[in-house]
Write a protein that holds these residues in place. Sequence first.
Motif, short mmCIF file in Angstrom:
data_model
loop_
_atom_site.label_atom_id
_atom_site.label_comp_id
_atom_site.label_asym_id
_atom_site.label_seq_id
_atom_site.Cartn_x
_atom_site.Cartn_y
_atom_site.Cartn_z
N CYS A 21 -0.23 5.03 -7.20
CA CYS A 21 0.01 5.33 -5.94
C CYS A 21 1.29 4.85 -5.35
O CYS A 21 1.60 5.18 -4.36
N ASN A 22 2.04 4.32 -6.33
CA ASN A 22 3.34 3.79 -5.78
C ASN A 22 3.42 2.67 -4.83
O ASN A 22 4.22 2.60 -4.01
N ILE A 23 2.34 1.97 -4.97
CA ILE A 23 2.02 0.77 -4.08
C ILE A 23 2.35 -0.40 -4.96
O ILE A 23 1.61 -0.68 -5.89
N PRO A 24 3.33 -1.08 -4.75
CA PRO A 24 3.89 -2.31 -5.79
C PRO A 24 2.78 -3.50 -5.50
O PRO A 24 2.29 -3.57 -4.30
N PRO A 25 2.73 -4.36 -6.46
CA PRO A 25 1.99 -5.51 -6.36
C PRO A 25 2.65 -6.46 -5.24
O PRO A 25 3.93 -6.38 -4.98
N GLY A 26 1.78 -7.01 -4.23
CA GLY A 26 2.04 -7.95 -2.94
C GLY A 26 2.45 -7.04 -1.92
O GLY A 26 2.63 -7.52 -0.92
N PHE A 27 1.93 -5.82 -2.03
CA PHE A 27 1.89 -4.90 -0.65
C PHE A 27 0.76 -5.08 0.18
O PHE A 27 -0.53 -4.98 -0.33
N PRO A 28 0.77 -5.75 1.43
CA PRO A 28 -0.33 -5.82 2.12
C PRO A 28 -1.05 -4.61 2.69
O PRO A 28 -0.27 -3.33 2.71
N PHE A 29 -2.31 -4.53 2.62
CA PHE A 29 -3.24 -3.34 2.90
C PHE A 29 -2.82 -2.65 4.27
O PHE A 29 -2.91 -1.59 4.62
N ASP A 30 -2.42 -3.58 5.33
CA ASP A 30 -2.32 -3.06 6.64
C ASP A 30 -0.82 -2.35 6.90
O ASP A 30 -0.67 -1.75 7.73
N ARG A 31 -0.06 -2.36 5.63
CA ARG A 31 1.25 -1.65 5.65
C ARG A 31 1.16 -0.28 4.92
O ARG A 31 1.93 0.36 4.75
N VAL A 32 -0.05 -0.13 3.98
CA VAL A 32 -0.21 0.90 3.36
C VAL A 32 -0.31 2.43 4.43
O VAL A 32 -0.92 2.09 5.53
N ASP A 33 0.14 3.33 3.96
CA ASP A 33 0.07 4.30 5.05
C ASP A 33 -1.02 4.63 5.55
O ASP A 33 -2.01 4.68 4.64
N GLU A 34 -1.27 5.20 6.89
CA GLU A 34 -2.64 5.69 7.36
C GLU A 34 -3.28 6.85 6.58
O GLU A 34 -4.39 7.22 6.78
N ASP A 35 -2.19 7.73 6.16
CA ASP A 35 -2.72 8.87 5.53
C ASP A 35 -3.02 8.69 3.79
O ASP A 35 -3.44 9.64 3.30
N TRP A 36 -2.98 7.51 3.33
CA TRP A 36 -3.23 7.13 2.15
C TRP A 36 -4.66 7.43 1.78
O TRP A 36 -5.69 7.09 2.62
N ASN A 37 -5.07 7.96 0.59
CA ASN A 37 -6.53 8.01 0.12
C ASN A 37 -6.91 7.13 -1.10
O ASN A 37 -5.95 6.86 -1.84
N CYS A 38 -7.96 6.80 -1.25
CA CYS A 38 -8.51 6.21 -2.26
C CYS A 38 -8.20 7.10 -3.64
O CYS A 38 -8.48 7.89 -3.56
N PRO A 39 -7.54 6.32 -4.63
CA PRO A 39 -7.23 6.84 -5.78
C PRO A 39 -8.39 7.43 -6.66
O PRO A 39 -8.54 8.22 -7.56
#
Length: 53
Positions: A21-39
């Motif tokens: 989902c192009n979310i790199p290691p070390g990326f906190p959950f609270d910074r994930v886009d609000e429109d992100w969906n479970c893969p």
Amino acid sequence: MRYVCEICGFLYDPSEGVPECNIPPGFPFDRVDEDWNCPECGSGKDNFTLLRG
């Protein structure tokens, strides 16, 4: 702090990220886009809860 999808059990671990989902290691959950969906199941970010313990 890891988060689990209440629908399918997918685990979001910030130390691993979600490369598909192009979310790199070390990326906190609270910074994930609000429109992100479970893969795994496609449910929204609001269906994730903090995993305790």
